[in-house]
Design an enzyme around this catalytic site. Structure first.
Site, PDB file in Angstrom:
ATOM      1  N   TYR A  45       9.425   2.980 -13.523  1.00 23.82           N
ATOM      2  CA  TYR A  45       8.478   2.461 -14.513  1.00 23.82           C
ATOM      3  C   TYR A  45       9.062   1.197 -15.144  1.00 23.82           C
ATOM      4  O   TYR A  45       8.348   0.226 -15.396  1.00 23.82           O
ATOM      5  CB  TYR A  45       8.200   3.508 -15.593  1.00 23.82           C
ATOM      6  CG  TYR A  45       7.527   4.756 -15.063  1.00 23.82           C
ATOM      7  CD1 TYR A  45       6.172   4.761 -14.747  1.00 23.82           C
ATOM      8  CD2 TYR A  45       8.243   5.931 -14.871  1.00 23.82           C
ATOM      9  CE1 TYR A  45       5.543   5.896 -14.259  1.00 23.82           C
ATOM     10  CE2 TYR A  45       7.627   7.077 -14.378  1.00 23.82           C
ATOM     11  CZ  TYR A  45       6.286   7.056 -14.073  1.00 23.82           C
ATOM     12  OH  TYR A  45       5.679   8.176 -13.585  1.00 23.82           O
ATOM     13  N   ASN A  68      -4.956   5.615 -13.305  1.00 26.35           N
ATOM     14  CA  ASN A  68      -5.189   4.866 -12.073  1.00 26.35           C
ATOM     15  C   ASN A  68      -6.487   5.312 -11.381  1.00 26.35           C
ATOM     16  O   ASN A  68      -6.576   6.426 -10.889  1.00 26.35           O
ATOM     17  CB  ASN A  68      -3.989   5.069 -11.133  1.00 26.35           C
ATOM     18  CG  ASN A  68      -4.145   4.407  -9.794  1.00 26.35           C
ATOM     19  OD1 ASN A  68      -5.065   3.643  -9.554  1.00 26.35           O
ATOM     20  ND2 ASN A  68      -3.229   4.713  -8.899  1.00 26.35           N
ATOM     21  N   CYS A  76       0.582   5.199  -7.150  1.00 26.51           N
ATOM     22  CA  CYS A  76       1.357   5.433  -8.362  1.00 26.51           C
ATOM     23  C   CYS A  76       2.399   6.538  -8.196  1.00 26.51           C
ATOM     24  O   CYS A  76       3.335   6.618  -8.982  1.00 26.51           O
ATOM     25  CB  CYS A  76       0.436   5.709  -9.539  1.00 26.51           C
ATOM     26  SG  CYS A  76      -0.792   6.979  -9.238  1.00 26.51           S
ATOM     27  N   HIS A  77       2.269   7.356  -7.156  1.00 25.39           N
ATOM     28  CA  HIS A  77       3.277   8.403  -6.923  1.00 25.39           C
ATOM     29  C   HIS A  77       4.623   7.793  -6.549  1.00 25.39           C
ATOM     30  O   HIS A  77       5.641   8.469  -6.624  1.00 25.39           O
ATOM     31  CB  HIS A  77       2.805   9.373  -5.827  1.00 25.39           C
ATOM     32  CG  HIS A  77       2.701   8.757  -4.473  1.00 25.39           C
ATOM     33  ND1 HIS A  77       1.602   8.008  -4.091  1.00 25.39           N
ATOM     34  CD2 HIS A  77       3.558   8.744  -3.416  1.00 25.39           C
ATOM     35  CE1 HIS A  77       1.785   7.571  -2.850  1.00 25.39           C
ATOM     36  NE2 HIS A  77       2.969   8.005  -2.418  1.00 25.39           N
ATOM     37  N   GLU A 103       6.774  10.744   2.632  1.00 27.55           N
ATOM     38  CA  GLU A 103       7.074   9.343   2.928  1.00 27.55           C
ATOM     39  C   GLU A 103       8.564   9.120   3.209  1.00 27.55           C
ATOM     40  O   GLU A 103       8.975   7.998   3.468  1.00 27.55           O
ATOM     41  CB  GLU A 103       6.632   8.457   1.763  1.00 27.55           C
ATOM     42  CG  GLU A 103       5.137   8.411   1.601  1.00 27.55           C
ATOM     43  CD  GLU A 103       4.690   7.435   0.516  1.00 27.55           C
ATOM     44  OE1 GLU A 103       5.513   6.614   0.056  1.00 27.55           O
ATOM     45  OE2 GLU A 103       3.514   7.498   0.140  1.00 27.55           O
TER      46      GLU A 103
END
Length: 122
Positions: A45, A68, A76-77, A103
């Protein structure tokens, strides 16, 4: 109109309904930066706040990401706390952790590797 144009214009449709919400200038800047975080990578952040020229606005970045409207386009994750904790996620912490594990974000960030591995149970 493309999603990128919607973000820059500040308008979007929620769930296909004919309602538009005005995005703040701050939200537009946050979403524009976050949409460019590559697959399999994470940022903090604090990093996002610095990138948009709002040093010290980490909490405000988190609040913007919590609202979002484009979660598929604006990933945003991929934004976590500086401590390596996942931070909050509007769709639930379990999903955020699963997306980051999917990911393979663990391999990229030695600083967060221990925390991320504990998420996956490895």
């Amino acid at each position: 109109m493309s999603v990128c144009n919607l973000i820059s214009s500040g308008l979007y449709q929620a769930n296909g309904k004919k309602m538009a919400k005005e995005l703040t200038h701050f939200e537009k800047k946050v979403y524009t930066v976050v949409k460019n975080i590559p697959f399999g990578e994470i940022r903090t952040y604090k990093w996002v706040a610095k990138k948009i020229g709002a040093k010290g606005a980490s909490r405000a970045v988190g609040n913007a990401l919590n609202k979002n409207p484009f979660p598929i386009i604006v990933p945003c994750h991929r934004v976590v706390n500086s401590s390596g904790d996942s931070g909050k996620y509007a769709f639930g912490m379990d999903l955020k952790k699963r997306l980051l594990i999917l990911e393979n974000a663990i391999r990229c960030y030695p600083k967060y590797r221990k925390k991320l591995k504990s998420w996956s149970g490895n």
